[in-house]
Design an enzyme around this catalytic site. Sequence first.
Site, PDB file in Angstrom:
ATOM      1  N   ALA A 144       0.867  -1.178   0.000  1.00  0.00           N
ATOM      2  CA  ALA A 144       0.000   0.000   0.000  1.00  0.00           C
ATOM      3  C   ALA A 144       0.905   1.230   0.000  1.00  0.00           C
ATOM      4  O   ALA A 144       2.083   1.147   0.353  1.00  0.00           O
ATOM      5  CB  ALA A 144      -0.887  -0.021   1.243  1.00  0.00           C
ATOM      6  N   GLY A 184       0.610  -5.118   0.657  1.00  0.00           N
ATOM      7  CA  GLY A 184      -0.526  -5.131  -0.263  1.00  0.00           C
ATOM      8  C   GLY A 184      -0.164  -5.712  -1.618  1.00  0.00           C
ATOM      9  O   GLY A 184      -1.023  -6.187  -2.354  1.00  0.00           O
ATOM     10  N   GLU A 192      -0.564  -9.327  -1.142  1.00  0.00           N
ATOM     11  CA  GLU A 192      -2.008  -9.533  -0.964  1.00  0.00           C
ATOM     12  C   GLU A 192      -2.738  -9.459  -2.290  1.00  0.00           C
ATOM     13  O   GLU A 192      -3.697 -10.169  -2.534  1.00  0.00           O
ATOM     14  CB  GLU A 192      -2.555  -8.514   0.040  1.00  0.00           C
ATOM     15  CG  GLU A 192      -2.078  -8.803   1.466  1.00  0.00           C
ATOM     16  CD  GLU A 192      -2.448  -7.709   2.448  1.00  0.00           C
ATOM     17  OE1 GLU A 192      -2.140  -6.527   2.169  1.00  0.00           O
ATOM     18  OE2 GLU A 192      -3.039  -8.009   3.485  1.00  0.00           O
ATOM     19  N   GLU A 229       4.295  -5.707   7.039  1.00  0.00           N
ATOM     20  CA  GLU A 229       3.570  -4.620   7.696  1.00  0.00           C
ATOM     21  C   GLU A 229       3.951  -4.470   9.167  1.00  0.00           C
ATOM     22  O   GLU A 229       3.856  -3.383   9.726  1.00  0.00           O
ATOM     23  CB  GLU A 229       2.061  -4.854   7.586  1.00  0.00           C
ATOM     24  CG  GLU A 229       1.486  -4.637   6.196  1.00  0.00           C
ATOM     25  CD  GLU A 229       1.573  -5.871   5.315  1.00  0.00           C
ATOM     26  OE1 GLU A 229       2.371  -6.784   5.587  1.00  0.00           O
ATOM     27  OE2 GLU A 229       0.820  -5.902   4.311  1.00  0.00           O
TER      28      GLU A 229
HETATM   29  N1  T1G Z   1       4.717   3.424  -0.014  1.00  0.00           N
HETATM   30  C1  T1G Z   1       5.210   4.628  -0.374  1.00  0.00           C
HETATM   31  N2  T1G Z   1       6.523   4.852  -0.681  1.00  0.00           N
HETATM   32  C2  T1G Z   1       7.349   3.794  -0.606  1.00  0.00           C
HETATM   33  C3  T1G Z   1       6.897   2.502  -0.236  1.00  0.00           C
HETATM   34  C4  T1G Z   1       5.520   2.341   0.070  1.00  0.00           C
HETATM   35  N3  T1G Z   1       5.001   1.170   0.389  1.00  0.00           N
HETATM   36  N4  T1G Z   1       7.979   1.670  -0.239  1.00  0.00           N
HETATM   37  C5  T1G Z   1       9.033   2.408  -0.616  1.00  0.00           C
HETATM   38  N5  T1G Z   1       8.672   3.677  -0.828  1.00  0.00           N
HETATM   39  C6  T1G Z   1       9.536   4.768  -1.276  1.00  0.00           C
HETATM   40  C7  T1G Z   1      10.610   5.087  -0.266  1.00  0.00           C
HETATM   41  O1  T1G Z   1      10.115   5.977   0.699  1.00  0.00           O
HETATM   42  C8  T1G Z   1      11.671   5.716  -1.153  1.00  0.00           C
HETATM   43  O2  T1G Z   1      11.218   7.031  -1.445  1.00  0.00           O
HETATM   44  C9  T1G Z   1      11.549   4.923  -2.450  1.00  0.00           C
HETATM   45  O3  T1G Z   1      10.234   4.324  -2.425  1.00  0.00           O
HETATM   46  C10 T1G Z   1      12.579   3.826  -2.560  1.00  0.00           C
HETATM   47  O4  T1G Z   1      12.476   3.040  -1.377  1.00  0.00           O
HETATM   48  C11 T1G Z   1      -2.855  -3.004   3.284  1.00  0.00           C
HETATM   49  C12 T1G Z   1      -1.152  -1.770   4.934  1.00  0.00           C
HETATM   50  C13 T1G Z   1      10.302  -1.869  -1.545  1.00  0.00           C
HETATM   51  C14 T1G Z   1      12.147  -3.139  -0.417  1.00  0.00           C
HETATM   52  O5  T1G Z   1       6.352  -2.192   3.999  1.00  0.00           O
HETATM   53  O6  T1G Z   1      10.583  -2.279   2.097  1.00  0.00           O
HETATM   54  O7  T1G Z   1       0.850  -2.780   2.256  1.00  0.00           O
HETATM   55  O8  T1G Z   1      13.161   8.254  -0.423  1.00  0.00           O
HETATM   56  O9  T1G Z   1      14.776   3.612  -0.561  1.00  0.00           O
HETATM   57  O10 T1G Z   1      16.038   0.153  -0.651  1.00  0.00           O
HETATM   58  O11 T1G Z   1      -1.633  -4.842   4.043  1.00  0.00           O
HETATM   59  O12 T1G Z   1      11.193   0.420   0.006  1.00  0.00           O
HETATM   60  O13 T1G Z   1      13.115   7.749  -2.896  1.00  0.00           O
HETATM   61  O14 T1G Z   1      11.517   9.423  -1.904  1.00  0.00           O
HETATM   62  O15 T1G Z   1      13.422   1.732   0.478  1.00  0.00           O
HETATM   63  O16 T1G Z   1      15.262  -0.418  -3.021  1.00  0.00           O
HETATM   64  C15 T1G Z   1       3.854  -2.675   3.042  1.00  0.00           C
HETATM   65  C16 T1G Z   1       8.168  -0.893   2.261  1.00  0.00           C
HETATM   66  C17 T1G Z   1       3.181  -1.335   3.096  1.00  0.00           C
HETATM   67  C18 T1G Z   1       7.417  -2.164   1.893  1.00  0.00           C
HETATM   68  C19 T1G Z   1      12.624  -1.081  -1.765  1.00  0.00           C
HETATM   69  N6  T1G Z   1       5.055  -2.572   2.243  1.00  0.00           N
HETATM   70  N7  T1G Z   1       9.237  -0.627   1.326  1.00  0.00           N
HETATM   71  O17 T1G Z   1      13.790  -0.836  -1.034  1.00  0.00           O
HETATM   72  O18 T1G Z   1      14.333   1.508  -1.866  1.00  0.00           O
HETATM   73  S1  T1G Z   1       1.757  -1.345   4.168  1.00  0.00           S
HETATM   74  C20 T1G Z   1       6.235  -2.305   2.823  1.00  0.00           C
HETATM   75  C21 T1G Z   1      10.403  -1.345   1.354  1.00  0.00           C
HETATM   76  C22 T1G Z   1       0.665  -2.399   3.374  1.00  0.00           C
HETATM   77  C23 T1G Z   1      -1.483  -3.617   3.361  1.00  0.00           C
HETATM   78  C24 T1G Z   1      -0.496  -2.847   4.181  1.00  0.00           C
HETATM   79  C25 T1G Z   1      11.479  -0.893   0.421  1.00  0.00           C
HETATM   80  C26 T1G Z   1      11.617  -1.761  -0.821  1.00  0.00           C
HETATM   81  P1  T1G Z   1      12.326   8.195  -1.682  1.00  0.00           P
HETATM   82  P2  T1G Z   1      13.814   2.490  -0.709  1.00  0.00           P
HETATM   83  P3  T1G Z   1      14.967   0.072  -1.659  1.00  0.00           P
END
Ligand code: T1G
Length: 698
Positions: free
Chosen positions: A71, A110, A113, A133
Amino acid sequence: MAAAGSLVTDAVVSSALEGRIAVVTVNYPPVNALGAAVRQGVSLAITQAEQDAAVGAIVLVCEGRTFFAGADITEFGKRMIEPSLRAMLAQIENATKPVIAAIHGTALGGGLETALVAHYRVGVPSARVGLPEVNLGLLPGAGGTQRLPRVIGVEKALDLMTSGALLAAGPALTMGLFDELVEEGELRKGAINFANKVLDERRPLVKVRHRSGKLDEARANPKLFTDFRKANAKRFRGFKAPENIIRSVEGALQLSFDEGMARERELFDELLQDSQSAAMRHVFFAERQAAKIDDVEPDTPTLPIAKVGVIGAGTMGSGIVMNFLNAGIPSVIVETKQEALDRGLGLIRKNYENTAAKGKMKAEYIEIRMGLLTPSLALEDLADCDLIIEAVFENINVKKEVFAKLDKIAKPGAILATNTSYLDVEVIAAATSRPASVIGLHFFSPANIMKLLEIVRTNYTALPIVATAAKLAKTIGKVGVTVGNGFGFVGNRILAARDREVNKLLLEGATPSEIDRVLYEFGFPMGHLQMRDLVGLDVGWDRETSASSTVREILNEMGRHGQKSGGGYYDYDEQRNPTPSPIAAKVIADFAANQGVAQRNVSEDEVRDRVLYAMVNEGARILDDKIAVRASDIDIVWITGYGWPRYRGGPMFWADLEGLPKILARLKELEAAHGADFTPSPLIERLVSEGRGFVERQ
Ligand code: T1G
């Protein structure tokens, strides 16, 4: 649906017909987060494909680095724009035509999911999947807690969701999360071929929600959840998300699918409203923000680091050099005596052997990594290193002497770094003819494990050197935080403030156990004095000059150096379990008497306020002194380097939650009672007068 390769639904989501397969492509950099534009585009594309008689099946694929990475975290806390993620997923799950998720990169949260509501999942071998999450203080809120256990089993699902770990494609295929892995780089074609196969073989529209076999297996083990909770109690202490994940999975066994989804939503919303999730979402962005240095542009030149030298093969030097060996960078480690060099090499090898024994590293890598290391007794062997890090005794004169020698030996352009934990890097730089090439790289013990790297820039450090250090931090898997050159930089300066308060509280009558219990219950892995005993009271202690001027000096003079000598502030048994020490208590009481400090009962609240507010106030002073660029950097330093509980967001985020007006008022009370140590920083005064907090809200 228009002819192949033509109709673009919109800039984010395009849809094209390849034969009878509608290929829905999402392009929403940087990680295809499931933001409103994506949800709207995918929903429209699925509707179109459903209505188009020419479409037999649908492939859902993403451009760029990854399948949906979850998400869109930036949308949390804001008004939700339709369609919700759950609505989009329901549309996919109820499609009358097979939907095939084509996965590359990291399908997380997500994203996974979404893949779980597709009827089939195809990936490439380099893909990884997970429901992390929990790292945001949340739980998979779009059906992950109900569907993942139905595919991989309850125990594996519990492990994956409460740890936030990622699963490689191979094991995921074995567990049934993927139906097929296709050739690397051929995902789109492979997914289309798979979709055609589904149609040719008239395979059914399999819905994960209808699977029950794995749940039946779990029902056969009534102790499963109790055992899981017990086995992880220490890891989950004080942290709410894991318990809600467990409860949601229990719902999958006890309730109908729809009731389970409702229960999941309840438990998700509970976490989303909680300060722990706000704290962890803050940490997620703060960690990424910390890597951004205001005056370092993407095109700022950096220097190649093809060979690294480390001076000192003690605990720190050995740990430091391992980071570079792990990154495949040839390194030289230098000591003054063969015995010390051999001890360091033995320490490195033993570390690798322990890691391999735990299955966290292939045994054959040990020789590969050791083979990258050249031991030496001569500084001259560092002459061709691109980066030289000194990790010698923490004494300014020793360090100045080493840098003066290095200056004559190191090649032009080499970066000279000090691992000092609090000394003045500019004074060290002034011992050389190249202060612009001198920087602080402050590793934390154990240096091969701890994620934090304080990158200390002086007023002389050239920009390319700072940029190179920040890039190197990423290369060796550290969280690099660039800080200014001042006593103790950021982390140790705040630790010194905590140390000062703890030592005063001891003299006033708070026992080591009382003080440590307050910090342990706050969420630290251990209390301040237990930490001091663990690290060793003799770190930085000089036997020659010791003059019983502090409790710590006296304990050292008595041979009480902490855990390693069976006693310090606590007594320790063979298993190093701590018990209150009558000996230490007497040393403290006698010292207090000599200092004329009357001992009294000190309340837990007073301990908490004085220790934690002193840390916050020091953090504010650090910002005032421009030693930290932003408050969230201080949070990252204390979370990654000192064990501040992640679910409390770091000292500055926590202070905002506590309320700066409340902290300011209490600081003034403490200043009246205990003097200038508690004089509120001007920054706190300013922020309170402006009604602001340290951390700009996400
Ligand atoms: N939403 C918005 N921005 C995101 C994002 C996300 N989910 N994930 C990464 N970014 C942005 C991050 O802030 C950075 O921005 C850029 O992307 C590169 O990220 C309903 C509620 C995917 C493994 O927890 O683990 O789904 O600084 O520097 O090292 O059940 O990002 O460039 O402006 O980390 O290559 C669940 C979180 C969400 C994954 C990539 N998903 N992200 O790593 O790059 S909650 C997560 C990561 C959800 C549902 C629930 C990592 C990555 P900027 P980065 P990276």
